[in-house]
Write an enzyme that holds these catalytic residues in place. Structure first.
Site, PDB file in Angstrom:
ATOM      1  N   SER A  10    -102.833 -17.758  60.071  1.00 17.07           N
ATOM      2  CA  SER A  10    -102.441 -18.736  61.186  1.00 17.07           C
ATOM      3  C   SER A  10    -103.818 -19.748  61.658  1.00 17.07           C
ATOM      4  CB  SER A  10    -101.424 -18.141  62.211  1.00 17.07           C
ATOM      5  OG  SER A  10    -101.670 -19.310  63.279  1.00 17.07           O
ATOM      6  N   HIS A  35    -100.750 -20.791  57.407  1.00 19.81           N
ATOM      7  CA  HIS A  35     -99.798 -20.953  58.259  1.00 19.81           C
ATOM      8  C   HIS A  35    -100.087 -21.997  59.522  1.00 19.81           C
ATOM      9  CE1 HIS A  35     -96.162 -19.212  60.605  1.00 19.81           C
ATOM     10  NE2 HIS A  35     -96.578 -19.391  61.646  1.00 19.81           N
ATOM     11  N   ASP A  37     -99.014 -23.675  62.947  1.00 18.29           N
ATOM     12  CA  ASP A  37     -98.260 -23.714  63.945  1.00 18.29           C
ATOM     13  C   ASP A  37     -98.084 -24.983  64.762  1.00 18.29           C
ATOM     14  OD1 ASP A  37     -97.189 -21.131  64.106  1.00 18.29           O
ATOM     15  OD2 ASP A  37     -99.298 -20.417  64.705  1.00 18.29           O
ATOM     16  N   MET A  39     -96.496 -27.054  67.802  1.00 22.39           N
ATOM     17  CA  MET A  39     -95.698 -26.922  69.112  1.00 22.39           C
ATOM     18  C   MET A  39     -95.767 -28.010  70.070  1.00 22.39           C
ATOM     19  SD  MET A  39     -97.668 -23.340  70.183  1.00 22.39           S
ATOM     20  CE  MET A  39     -98.165 -21.869  69.105  1.00 22.39           C
ATOM     21  N   HIS A  68     -94.669 -23.897  60.555  1.00 18.68           N
ATOM     22  CA  HIS A  68     -93.862 -23.453  61.678  1.00 18.68           C
ATOM     23  C   HIS A  68     -93.510 -24.374  62.726  1.00 18.68           C
ATOM     24  CE1 HIS A  68     -93.480 -19.704  64.608  1.00 18.68           C
ATOM     25  NE2 HIS A  68     -92.074 -20.519  64.688  1.00 18.68           N
ATOM     26  N   MET A  70     -92.471 -25.283  66.212  1.00 18.48           N
ATOM     27  CA  MET A  70     -91.804 -24.734  67.385  1.00 18.48           C
ATOM     28  C   MET A  70     -91.432 -26.008  68.308  1.00 18.48           C
ATOM     29  SD  MET A  70     -94.300 -21.525  67.638  1.00 18.48           S
ATOM     30  CE  MET A  70     -95.369 -22.251  66.102  1.00 18.48           C
ATOM     31  N   MET A 139     -89.991 -13.659  64.344  1.00 19.35           N
ATOM     32  CA  MET A 139     -90.935 -13.845  65.541  1.00 19.35           C
ATOM     33  C   MET A 139     -91.172 -12.229  66.238  1.00 19.35           C
ATOM     34  SD  MET A 139     -92.234 -16.757  65.237  1.00 19.35           S
ATOM     35  CE  MET A 139     -93.316 -16.386  66.530  1.00 19.35           C
ATOM     36  N   ASP A 177     -94.394 -12.697  62.230  1.00 19.83           N
ATOM     37  CA  ASP A 177     -95.203 -13.680  62.954  1.00 19.83           C
ATOM     38  C   ASP A 177     -95.367 -13.102  64.431  1.00 19.83           C
ATOM     39  OD1 ASP A 177     -96.820 -15.696  63.637  1.00 19.83           O
ATOM     40  OD2 ASP A 177     -95.483 -17.394  63.583  1.00 19.83           O
TER      41      ASP A 177
HETATM   42  C1  DX5 Z   1     -96.953 -17.894  68.073  1.00 21.57           C
HETATM   43  C2  DX5 Z   1     -97.381 -18.504  66.421  1.00 21.57           C
HETATM   44  C3  DX5 Z   1     -98.243 -17.564  65.897  1.00 21.57           C
HETATM   45  C4  DX5 Z   1     -99.442 -17.384  66.136  1.00 21.57           C
HETATM   46  C5  DX5 Z   1     -99.780 -15.941  65.704  1.00 21.57           C
HETATM   47  O1  DX5 Z   1     -96.343 -18.742  68.676  1.00 21.57           O
HETATM   48  O2  DX5 Z   1     -96.133 -18.866  66.048  1.00 21.57           O
HETATM   49  O3  DX5 Z   1     -97.989 -18.059  64.360  1.00 21.57           O
HETATM   50  O4  DX5 Z   1    -100.411 -18.185  65.743  1.00 21.57           O
HETATM   51  O5  DX5 Z   1    -100.907 -15.305  66.123  1.00 21.57           O
HETATM   52  P1  DX5 Z   1    -101.380 -13.864  66.285  1.00 21.57           P
HETATM   53  O6  DX5 Z   1    -101.573 -13.481  64.900  1.00 21.57           O
HETATM   54  O7  DX5 Z   1    -102.839 -13.976  67.050  1.00 21.57           O
HETATM   55  O8  DX5 Z   1    -100.422 -13.346  67.207  1.00 21.57           O
HETATM   56 ZN    ZN Z   2     -96.172 -19.203  63.816  1.00 22.47          ZN
END
Ligand code: DX5
Ligand code: ZN
Length: 226
Positions: A10, A35, A37, A39, A68, A70, A139, A177
């Site tokens: 990620s 990956h 993320d 947000m 991903h 969010m 998750m 994840d």
């Molecule tokens: C959390 C993200 C994850 C995050 C994982 O909201 O969706 O993908 O980056 O990071 P680690 O592996 O550090 O928990």
């Molecule tokens: Zn993620």
């Protein structure tokens, strides 16, 4: 037949000022997916990146981009993320009241569709959509931040998701994840995960390749020699 273990670093935990170098390092280090993320400061209490970053990443890596989302209004951004080069687009069931329509919209653009759920959301919410999806993401932290602790009760949920996917004869990959590290990867893989997302575990380590290899090897415990 044993399923291959896929590792998805990620980039949330990468050094954003040197993103291309960070991506090249995990690609050389044996990553299978990247990956990303996304947000929106609304569905989750944090802001990260959008389609322009996905487009830039697409130019510097051959790794499939595992995006991903969010975000509250995923439907409004599917076309843009697809055009930017997302290979997988994963949406939260909590944010998609018309999940079937959203999944079809992703697939119509030639992108693989994933669905994901927060730790407190029941697996039943994805039961009906399983035949249609390419990826199920469990998750194991409440989304919003990297570097959080793995919620132990999610292991059970991973195992139940595995059973659901197999029972439905779905080809969906099962991804996990949040808080995945070398010291819990064996349990996550034993519960039936195909794909491990790892942010801080990889990007905080000195040797990305060694960490990726250790995560992958957790699925294949060394044989006991007698
Ligand atoms: C959390 C993200 C994850 C995050 C994982 O909201 O969706 O993908 O980056 O990071 P680690 O592996 O550090 O928990
Ligand atoms: Zn993620």
């Amino acid at each position: 037949m044993a399923r291959p273990t896929l590792i998805a670093p990620s980039i949330l935990a990468a050094d954003f000022a040197h993103l291309a170098d960070e991506v090249a390092a995990v690609e050389r280090g044996g990553a299978d997916l990247l990956h990303v993320d996304v947000m929106d400061g609304h569905f989750v209490p944090n802001l990260t990146v959008g389609p322009p970053i996905v487009e830039s990443l697409k130019k510097v890596t051959k790794l499939p981009l595992d995006v991903h989302l969010m975000i509250t209004n995923a439907d409004a951004y599917i076309a843009e993320f697809a055009a930017a080069g997302a290979d997988y687009l994963t949406v939260h069931v909590e944010a998609c009241p018309h999940l079937h329509r959203t999944v079809q919209a992703i697939k119509e653009r030639g992108v693989k569709a994933g669905v994901t759920l927060n730790p407190a959301t029941s697996l039943q919410t994805i039961e009906e959509i399983l035949p249609d999806v390419d990826l199920v993401l469990i998750m194991s932290v409440n989304p919003g931040f990297g570097g959080q602790k793995f919620i132990a009760s999610c292991l059970q949920k991973v195992a139940r998701a595995r059973q659901m996917i197999d029972r439905a004869q779905s080809r969906a990959l099962l991804e996990v994840d949040g808080g995945v590290k070398a010291d819990n990867a064996a349990q996550v893989l034993a519960a039936g995960a195909d794909v491990l997302v790892a942010g801080s575990a990889i990007f905080s380590s000195r040797d990305y390749a060694a960490t990726i290899a250790a995560l992958r090897a957790a699925g294949h415990p060394a044989p006991v020699h007698r």
